[in-house]
Scaffold this motif. Structure first.
Motif, mmCIF file in Angstrom:
data_model
loop_
_atom_site.group_PDB
_atom_site.id
_atom_site.type_symbol
_atom_site.label_atom_id
_atom_site.label_comp_id
_atom_site.label_asym_id
_atom_site.label_seq_id
_atom_site.Cartn_x
_atom_site.Cartn_y
_atom_site.Cartn_z
ATOM 1 N N GLU A 187 -54.774 36.680 79.815
ATOM 2 C CA GLU A 187 -53.336 36.213 80.176
ATOM 3 C C GLU A 187 -53.637 35.656 78.287
ATOM 4 O O GLU A 187 -53.719 35.309 77.973
ATOM 5 C CB GLU A 187 -53.928 34.550 80.804
ATOM 6 N N CYS A 188 -52.208 36.320 78.410
ATOM 7 C CA CYS A 188 -51.686 36.114 77.361
ATOM 8 C C CYS A 188 -50.222 35.837 77.088
ATOM 9 O O CYS A 188 -49.196 36.066 77.317
ATOM 10 C CB CYS A 188 -50.983 37.772 76.413
ATOM 11 N N ALA A 203 -45.413 24.324 76.671
ATOM 12 C CA ALA A 203 -45.073 23.620 75.167
ATOM 13 C C ALA A 203 -45.274 24.208 73.615
ATOM 14 O O ALA A 203 -44.727 24.841 72.316
ATOM 15 C CB ALA A 203 -45.422 22.303 74.350
ATOM 16 N N ILE A 204 -46.560 25.842 74.215
ATOM 17 C CA ILE A 204 -46.663 26.260 73.448
ATOM 18 C C ILE A 204 -45.103 27.675 73.205
ATOM 19 O O ILE A 204 -44.925 28.247 73.657
ATOM 20 C CB ILE A 204 -47.805 27.596 73.860
ATOM 21 N N LYS A 205 -44.737 27.932 72.139
ATOM 22 C CA LYS A 205 -43.848 29.193 71.478
ATOM 23 C C LYS A 205 -44.613 29.698 70.712
ATOM 24 O O LYS A 205 -45.226 29.442 69.781
ATOM 25 C CB LYS A 205 -43.161 28.026 70.767
ATOM 26 N N ALA A 206 -45.126 31.508 71.360
ATOM 27 C CA ALA A 206 -45.537 32.187 70.512
ATOM 28 C C ALA A 206 -45.467 33.352 70.401
ATOM 29 O O ALA A 206 -46.075 34.126 71.364
ATOM 30 C CB ALA A 206 -47.475 31.527 71.163
ATOM 31 N N PRO A 207 -44.510 33.788 69.494
ATOM 32 C CA PRO A 207 -44.282 34.729 69.802
ATOM 33 C C PRO A 207 -45.179 35.725 69.531
ATOM 34 O O PRO A 207 -45.472 35.811 68.515
ATOM 35 C CB PRO A 207 -42.276 35.016 69.085
ATOM 36 N N PRO A 208 -44.922 37.103 69.722
ATOM 37 C CA PRO A 208 -46.176 38.227 69.896
ATOM 38 C C PRO A 208 -45.940 38.515 68.288
ATOM 39 O O PRO A 208 -44.886 38.696 67.529
ATOM 40 C CB PRO A 208 -46.091 39.688 70.780
ATOM 41 N N GLY A 251 -51.944 39.326 66.654
ATOM 42 C CA GLY A 251 -52.438 38.361 67.478
ATOM 43 C C GLY A 251 -51.970 40.042 68.220
ATOM 44 O O GLY A 251 -53.379 39.389 69.621
ATOM 45 N N LEU A 252 -51.341 40.890 68.073
ATOM 46 C CA LEU A 252 -51.494 42.325 69.255
ATOM 47 C C LEU A 252 -52.891 43.006 68.616
ATOM 48 O O LEU A 252 -53.380 43.268 69.328
ATOM 49 C CB LEU A 252 -50.510 42.753 68.762
ATOM 50 N N GLU A 253 -53.254 42.607 68.027
ATOM 51 C CA GLU A 253 -54.614 43.557 67.441
ATOM 52 C C GLU A 253 -56.137 42.673 67.594
ATOM 53 O O GLU A 253 -56.861 43.096 68.090
ATOM 54 C CB GLU A 253 -54.435 43.574 65.484
ATOM 55 N N ARG A 259 -60.063 35.213 79.999
ATOM 56 C CA ARG A 259 -59.334 34.740 78.828
ATOM 57 C C ARG A 259 -58.086 34.566 78.715
ATOM 58 O O ARG A 259 -57.110 35.073 79.305
ATOM 59 C CB ARG A 259 -60.324 36.126 77.593
ATOM 60 N N VAL A 260 -58.150 33.657 77.808
ATOM 61 C CA VAL A 260 -56.764 32.889 77.448
ATOM 62 C C VAL A 260 -56.422 33.175 76.606
ATOM 63 O O VAL A 260 -56.876 32.378 75.511
ATOM 64 C CB VAL A 260 -56.004 31.862 78.412
ATOM 65 N N VAL A 261 -55.399 34.036 76.098
ATOM 66 C CA VAL A 261 -54.817 33.634 74.434
ATOM 67 C C VAL A 261 -53.654 33.729 74.262
ATOM 68 O O VAL A 261 -53.258 33.629 75.210
ATOM 69 C CB VAL A 261 -55.493 35.247 73.669
ATOM 70 N N ARG A 262 -53.234 33.370 73.602
ATOM 71 C CA ARG A 262 -51.571 33.508 72.393
ATOM 72 C C ARG A 262 -51.278 34.899 71.243
ATOM 73 O O ARG A 262 -52.160 34.717 71.583
ATOM 74 C CB ARG A 262 -51.579 32.008 71.100
ATOM 75 N N ALA A 263 -50.233 35.439 72.338
ATOM 76 C CA ALA A 263 -49.841 35.770 71.194
ATOM 77 C C ALA A 263 -49.837 36.359 69.753
ATOM 78 O O ALA A 263 -49.151 37.463 69.091
ATOM 79 C CB ALA A 263 -48.621 36.262 71.779
ATOM 80 N N ASP A 264 -49.251 35.063 68.929
ATOM 81 C CA ASP A 264 -49.343 34.755 68.373
ATOM 82 C C ASP A 264 -50.651 34.898 66.831
ATOM 83 O O ASP A 264 -51.341 34.709 66.086
ATOM 84 C CB ASP A 264 -47.636 33.641 67.722
#
Length: 94
Positions: free
Chosen positions: A39-40, A46-51, A55-57, A77-82
């Motif tokens: 999950e990306c 509250a999380i604002k995580a623009p890619p 993050g994509l790498e 797995r859960v990751v943030r796009a940033d």
């Protein structure tokens, strides 16, 4: 590029209870089909995580790493796009 047994779910909002239930069912179905699930989080509560490139790498590296092993049942797995670490809240069972 080789095909890997990895599904990426991009989450753009925390949604309402119905949407969360649908997402949980979808993730379970994907896992039961023999895929790893990542999950990306882009915009989640509250999380604002623009890619970002970083993050994509990291997402690609994780997908490649997971794809070389069989999926573990009931795990995703859960990751943030940033690329920032995601600290999930723990749930305490009574």
């Amino acid at each position: 590029m080789a095909e890997l047994p990895v599904a990426v779910e991009v989450v753009t909002g925390s949604g309402n209870a119905r949407l969360r239930a649908n997402r949980a069912e979808r993730i379970e179905l994907i896992r039961n089909s023999g895929y790893h699930v990542i999950e990306c989080l882009v915009n989640f509560g509250a999380i604002k995580a623009p890619p970002t490139v970083s993050g994509l790498e990291q997402l690609i590296a994780l997908a490649e790493s997971l794809g070389s092993n069989p999926p573990t049942r009931g795990e995703h797995r859960v990751v943030r796009a940033d690329g920032e670490p995601y600290a999930a809240r723990s749930r305490q069972l009574d």
